[in-house]
Design an enzyme around this catalytic site. Structure first.
Site, PDB file in Angstrom:
ATOM      1  N   HIS A  39      -3.752  -5.796   0.997  1.00  0.00           N
ATOM      2  CA  HIS A  39      -3.184  -6.046   2.321  1.00  0.00           C
ATOM      3  C   HIS A  39      -3.231  -7.530   2.707  1.00  0.00           C
ATOM      4  O   HIS A  39      -4.088  -7.941   3.478  1.00  0.00           O
ATOM      5  CB  HIS A  39      -3.924  -5.231   3.371  1.00  0.00           C
ATOM      6  CG  HIS A  39      -3.686  -3.766   3.251  1.00  0.00           C
ATOM      7  ND1 HIS A  39      -2.506  -3.170   3.638  1.00  0.00           N
ATOM      8  CD2 HIS A  39      -4.464  -2.766   2.760  1.00  0.00           C
ATOM      9  CE1 HIS A  39      -2.561  -1.875   3.405  1.00  0.00           C
ATOM     10  NE2 HIS A  39      -3.742  -1.601   2.868  1.00  0.00           N
TER      11      HIS A  39
ATOM     12  N   GLU B   8      -1.483  -8.863   4.764  1.00  0.00           N
ATOM     13  CA  GLU B   8      -1.239  -8.951   6.226  1.00  0.00           C
ATOM     14  C   GLU B   8      -2.540  -8.921   7.013  1.00  0.00           C
ATOM     15  O   GLU B   8      -2.539  -9.191   8.211  1.00  0.00           O
ATOM     16  CB  GLU B   8      -0.293  -7.826   6.673  1.00  0.00           C
ATOM     17  CG  GLU B   8      -0.893  -6.421   6.740  1.00  0.00           C
ATOM     18  CD  GLU B   8      -0.827  -5.662   5.416  1.00  0.00           C
ATOM     19  OE1 GLU B   8      -0.865  -6.316   4.351  1.00  0.00           O
ATOM     20  OE2 GLU B   8      -0.767  -4.419   5.453  1.00  0.00           O
TER      21      GLU B   8
ATOM     22  N   CYS C  35       0.845  -1.197   0.000  1.00  0.00           N
ATOM     23  CA  CYS C  35       0.000   0.000   0.000  1.00  0.00           C
ATOM     24  C   CYS C  35       0.883   1.250   0.000  1.00  0.00           C
ATOM     25  O   CYS C  35       1.574   1.502  -0.965  1.00  0.00           O
ATOM     26  CB  CYS C  35      -0.972  -0.054   1.188  1.00  0.00           C
ATOM     27  SG  CYS C  35      -2.372   1.061   1.011  1.00  0.00           S
TER      28      CYS C  35
END
Lengths: 241, 903
Positions: free
Chosen positions: A201, A203, A96
């Site tokens: 994302h 994560e 990002c």
């Protein structure tokens, strides 16, 4: 196997540093979150790190272009140290805002403009891994599900076909293109394949229960579409170095 | 439209090239340093309004070794040659710029790089002695003190006894501290109702109710910045506590929607930080005028609802997204009464391990301010929000508007969380600025502070401006002198500015100095307790109630009514808004605001559980102002019930739920408006006692008024937002309102009666002359929710959805939309079709269970179940007595709102 020492770089306004550190920990790394100003003060930290990750957020509030000010801090403050880290072949990832920083520092090709619909957008997307030279997605064939959360994620590149031909297009959005990225490109790598930048994302999909369809698709193997697999690959690549 | 960056300095052509490369990306932009000469309009900030991008220009140039002595940013709009310059100016004024924070010029605009820096540095004496009450009132109006006549007399008497006149700093401080916004005069007032009953204060009623419930999980209620509850312990045996707070930011959002909503979110996050908890989630409930309101119906001086909506949503998204918190539970309501007085409720949840209330400040502790610099922004915000609004509000508000900087607040969180041992007391700088923050901390202790030590954005602020400024992103803490060095080092490492303003004294007096000379000397006892208690009269509402008053409805085409309800803007999809908020950050969001196979159906409550945590929390919202127009007490009960149901439906334990109240009401000096408020508090108290769910914090915003078509002032509908936060004992067993499997049974819990007053059916079909009754409290609901929770923990519940706006038909439709499955409903819960489908009786939920589990489910629910029908693979909603509706048509109707706002 000893845990891989890793650095998560954060600037003022970075906000997914803890999410990223958790993903790296779950993948077998031993990450520390380091403020860019501290890294600039002690660039030798890069020598000890086997993996570097630049986290998402709004460094400097995205003033004057997403990632621009943090990229400037790293470029001016670290000089060639980051390029030297990359040249050793150790894995680097920017997610990002971190991806925006890596394009601004020219460690990755292209640029990221405002979403074509002009708005910040948070939704879950499906990413199709592409045949590429990238170490971060090596061996991943199943689509990866994870959220996007950005206002400036439209990938721009003058020659996306050339980029794909050189194996640098790593991930594409499956289905609807959420931001108008050229050829639905969600993530790209450097020619050597050890630097990955992506807008989504992974994560935030490290546990099966984080998936929005958790509990609905009971026949689905929840592990197969985890974003965590990207970090396992990165940590494995770092461990091999 | 282009961005403009103004720079000042001795800058070479080479440096200009370097800056050009820094500021633009050739793949995305073009740029020039040439001053444009063509026709256009340029917009820039008014002097004193925070320009964060300008700060980045200076920082970035500095990194390149280029000295920039001044910077500003702006926007340039160019129109085609056919557009007349005066029309262009009108477009800029009405659509592009906001005169409250910006100015503009045709051609080029000159930014103010260095605002006027002249100042006297002295306080002004305001003579009060010998003034008549009329003269005092005139002074109050001129200075916008928003004080009652009795309060002005108390101030006059205080200074007469002291044998001197007040300074402007003292007068303004008293006005802020005694404002409705800060002192909650109405909630603390002595109220007599029209039947002659003497009531205890409203805040006293809510506190007494929480004490009566005596829930073991409440750690702190109605004290300090936020309520504190503890549902569980961590692995080390320390209590994990949650800080809960919800705020309103209505008036600022009316005049500057982006900044108002932005700083509303920033403020409530600081409330949680101000009680030493790490913020983990943000909520938002927004009330707007209809977006299709004709421009002619928007009064002069007010912004169009569309502009307010865009700005507010952008403002909420900007702050939450940038500070890195998930914006989760929320609601958007539309009513013409909110056109000029929109409502913005922002909430925040924080978490801490082993929290203990700080015991300070202690005499000798330093008074330390952290974070952003102080400017002329937001001055008199507390008194501004305590005045009713009129056509000139936008003009007088001027300096009342703040612009937030979420990155600075993020750094404050980074500095303060984990540093709790370095300070003895903490509070946020909100309404009233330092006057309120230092004034509150010094209560009973006393403090002596020097305004010259406050870091300023620019020179030229007079003492009262520094003391009252509501510049954002500031916290005040009390620090023992021996801890100051460690704290300073920590701040330096994070790039947070710290200033030591003085010390807490121990003598109970507040002394504020400018250049060493006192400009304020007040006993904190007078500051906090010197205000005469307000005495108010309430005329209580006389609602229609009971079976005799109930009226039914005739619905000719139930299928058409269902589709109309689904596309009503209060019920229709809010996806276009929800996607603008980051609800994924921190990885804890398990049930999101949007659920279902296509992730486009509404959730009841949301569930958060940090990665690795087996337990979590649920957040639910209850609000229905339209009931309040008929029966404010029943409305309050219904709002509590809905919030409870929302959290129970997703898996929260109904015996471990805490509540927040937020009242947005009209001018309480109107006895009927006050009566509605008293009735609503009665309803809150009764409901909280019934559910054993204590209120732990609340906030009232009064004086929300608008001018109607009749030219008269009206209160906004009685708008009570209830936020419920409940403990989810098993985060892997949370339940979604999504149909899962064809063949499963659909079961209704709760009783259905003809209760249509304030219903959404009446909004789409028109209300009859005899609207009947609003949904009455259901005494069986609390036990029902406990049994449902047991069923959820036993794994008997495959899906669960509350029945609220639009009744059972809408609840079933939303379940079908979420699962992209059909349903066949053969056993209606009431013999009257309209009542069965569209009544909004409270206490009800629809549950999906497998046929094999039905027996066990019946046992657990003590047979309080009504089998409606079955889940179907064929995508049709089939209801006896209603034309079949295809699920794609339900989806299309539900997404009507989305198409509208995307256009």
């Amino acid at each position: 196997m000893s845990r891989v020492p890793a650095i998560v770089v954060a600037g003022p306004g970075t906000n997914r540093d803890r999410d990223l550190a958790l993903a790296l920990t779950m993948a077998g790394a031993d990450p520390v979150i380091v403020l860019a100003r501290d890294l600039v003060a002690r660039p030798e930290m890069l020598h000890d790190a086997r993996l570097v990750a630049i986290a998402g957020g709004f460094s400097y509030g995205d003033a004057l272009g997403a990632g621009n000010m943090l990229a400037l801090d790293l470029r001016v403050g670290l000089g060639d140290a980051l390029e030297e880290f990359v040249a050793t072949g150790r894995p680097l990832i920017g997610i990002c805002n971190g991806f925006q920083v890596l394009t601004r520092t020219h460690l990755l090709p292209g640029a990221l403009g405002h979403n074509d619909h002009g708005r910040f957008d948070c939704r879950w997307v499906t990413l199709e891994p592409q045949p590429s030279v990238c170490v971060w997605t090596r061996g991943i064939d199943d689509p990866i599900d994870c959220p996007i959360a950005h206002g400036e994620g439209r990938y721009v590149h003058p020659d996306p076909a050339g980029l794909a031909a050189s194996g640098q297009v790593v991930l594409r959005y499956a289905g609807a293109n959420p931001n108008g990225s050229v050829d639905a490109i969600a993530g790209v790598c450097n020619p050597a394949g050890n630097v990955l930048g992506l807008m989504p994302h992974p994560e935030n999909h490290v546990l099966a229960r984080q998936h929005p369809n958790a509990g609905l698709d009971t026949e689905l193997d929840p592990e197969r579409h985890l974003g965590l697999r990207i970090f396992r690959n990165g940590v494995a690549a770092a461990a091999e170095m | 439209m282009s961005d403009i960056i103004f720079i000042e300095g001795d800058i070479s052509a080479t440096d200009l090239d370097a800056l050009h490369r820094l500021l633009t990306d050739p793949l995305l932009q073009t740029a020039t340093w040439e001053v444009p000469t063509g026709p256009g309009v340029e917009v820039t900030f008014l002097p004193g309004v925070t320009d964060t991008a300008a700060g980045s220009v200076v920082h970035g140039a500095g990194q390149l070794g280029i000295i920039v002595t001044g910077a500003a940013t702006g926007r340039r709009v160019e129109f085609g040659p056919d557009v007349d310059p005066s029309l262009a100016e009108t477009i800029v004024r009405r659509v592009v710029a906001n005169p409250v924070i910006e100015r503009w010029a045709i051609g080029t605009v000159d930014p103010v790089l260095h605002p006027d820096s002249s100042r006297t540095g002295k306080a002004e004496i305001v003579p009060l002695q010998g003034r008549t009450l009329d003269e005092l009132v005139a002074i109050g109006v001129e200075r916008k003190l928003a004080l009652d006549p009795e309060e002005l007399l108390a101030v006059q008497a205080h200074f007469a006894a002291a044998g001197r006149e007040p300074t402007d700093v003292e007068l303004e401080t008293l006005a802020q501290t005694w404002s409705e916004h800060c002192a909650h005069k109405t909630f603390r007032a002595h109220i007599t109702t029209d039947d002659g009953v003497e009531r205890s204060s409203l805040i006293g009623m809510l506190r007494a109710c929480t004490e009566a419930i005596a829930a073991p999980f409440v750690r702190s209620a109605f004290v300090g910045n936020a309520g504190i509850v503890g549902f569980r312990d961590d692995a080390d045996g320390r209590a994990i506590t949650l800080a809960l707070k919800a705020e309103t930011h209505n008036h600022p959002s009316a005049v500057e929607p982006f900044g108002g909503a932005n700083t509303g979110v920033g403020g409530v996050i600081r409330d949680v930080l101000g009680i030493a908890h790490r913020p983990i989630a943000v909520t938002d409930i927004l009330c707007f005028g209809p977006p299709d309101t004709p421009l002619a119906d928007v009064p002069d001086g007010a912004l169009h609802p569309l502009r307010i909506r865009e700005g507010v949503i952008d403002g909420v998204a900007d702050y939450g997204n940038k500070i890195g918190l998930p914006t989760v539970a929320g609601a958007i309501l539309y009513d013409p009464a909110y056109t000029t007085n929109p409502l913005v409720f922002a909430g925040c949840v924080g978490e801490a391990n082993g929290w203990e209330q700080h015991a300070g400040p202690f005499p000798g502790d330093r008074v330390v301010v952290l974070g952003g610099r102080t400017g002329r922004d937001g001055i008199r915000g507390a008194t501004f929000s305590s005045l009713t609004m009129d056509a000139t509000t936008g003009e007088v508000a001027g300096a009342s508007v703040q612009i937030g900087d979420p990155v600075v607040e993020k750094l404050l969180i980074d500095v303060l969380v984990g540093a709790e041992h370095l300070f003895t007391a903490i509070t946020d700088c909100g309404a009233g600025g330092l006057s309120s923050a230092v004034g509150e901390m010094a209560e009973g202790v006393g403090a002596d502070v020097e305004l010259d030590r406050v870091p300023l954005k620019y020179a030229g602020l007079e003492p009262w401006e520094i003391w009252l400024s509501e510049a954002q992103e500031r916290m005040v803490i009390a620090v023992a002198p021996e801890r100051l060095a460690e704290l300073s080092a920590r701040c330096a490492a994070h790039g947070v500015e710290l200033a030591d303003l003085g010390h807490f004294t121990g003598d109970g007096r507040l002394i504020v100095r400018s250049g060493g000379e006192p400009v304020l000397e007040l006993d904190t006892s007078f500051l906090h307790d010197g205000r005469p208690q307000r005495r108010m009269t309430a005329v209580m509402p006389q609602p229609r109630r009971g079976e005799a008053a109930a009226t039914g409805r005739t619905v000719a085409d139930p299928a058409a009514a269902l589709l109309a309800l689904l596309s009503h803007r209060n019920i229709a999809s809010k996806a276009s808004t929800i996607h603008r908020y980051d609800h994924e950050i921190l990885g804890a969001t398990l049930i999101r605001p949007l659920v279902g196979r296509e992730r486009d159906a509404p959730a009841d409550g949301v569930v958060l559980a940090a990665p690795g945590d087996a337990e979590g929390i649920a957040i639910g919202i209850g609000v229905n102002p339209w009931y309040g127009l008929h029966d404010p007490e029943a409305m309050a009960h219904a709002a509590v019930d809905e919030a409870m149901r929302n959290v129970v439906a997703v898996g929260a334990d109904p015996d471990r739920v805490a509540l927040l109240d937020n009242f947005s009401w009209g001018d309480p000096r109107r006895p009927t408006t006050l009566g509605e408020l008293v009735a609503a508090v009665d309803g809150c108290v009764a409901a909280a006692l019934a559910y054993r769910a204590p209120f732990v914090s609340g906030k009232d915003s009064l004086n929300n008024e608008y001018t109607g078509a009749d030219g008269q002032r009206h209160a906004v509908p009685p708008t009570l937002v209830i936020t419920a936060v409940g403990h989810v004992p098993d985060a892997d067993r949370c339940v979604r309102p999504v149909l899962t499997s064809p063949g499963n049974l659909l079961v209704l819990l709760g009783q259905t009666a003809p209760e249509f007053a304030g219903s959404h059916l009446d909004m789409v079909l028109g209300a009859p002359d005899e609207p009947g009754v609003v949904p009455a409290p259901d005494p069986g609901a609390p036990e029902r929710y406990r049994r449902l929770h047991r069923a959820i923990l036993e794994g008997l519940v495959r899906a669960c959805h509350d029945v609220s706006e639009g009744g059972l038909a809408v609840a079933l439709a939303e379940l079908c939309i979420a699962g992209r499955l059909g349903a066949e409903i053969t056993e209606l819960p009431h013999p009257d079709l309209a009542t069965a489908l569209f009544s909004e009786s409270v206490g009800r939920l629809v549950v999906e269970v497998t046929p094999g589990d039905l027996g066990r489910f019946r046992d657990v629910m003590h047979d309080d179940v009504h089998v409606l029908g079955t889940v179907q693979a064929a995508p049709w909603l089939l209801v006896t007595g209603m034309m079949p509706v295809e699920v794609p048509d339900l989806v299309a109707a539900f997404q009507g709102e989305q198409t509208e706002s995307a256009s």
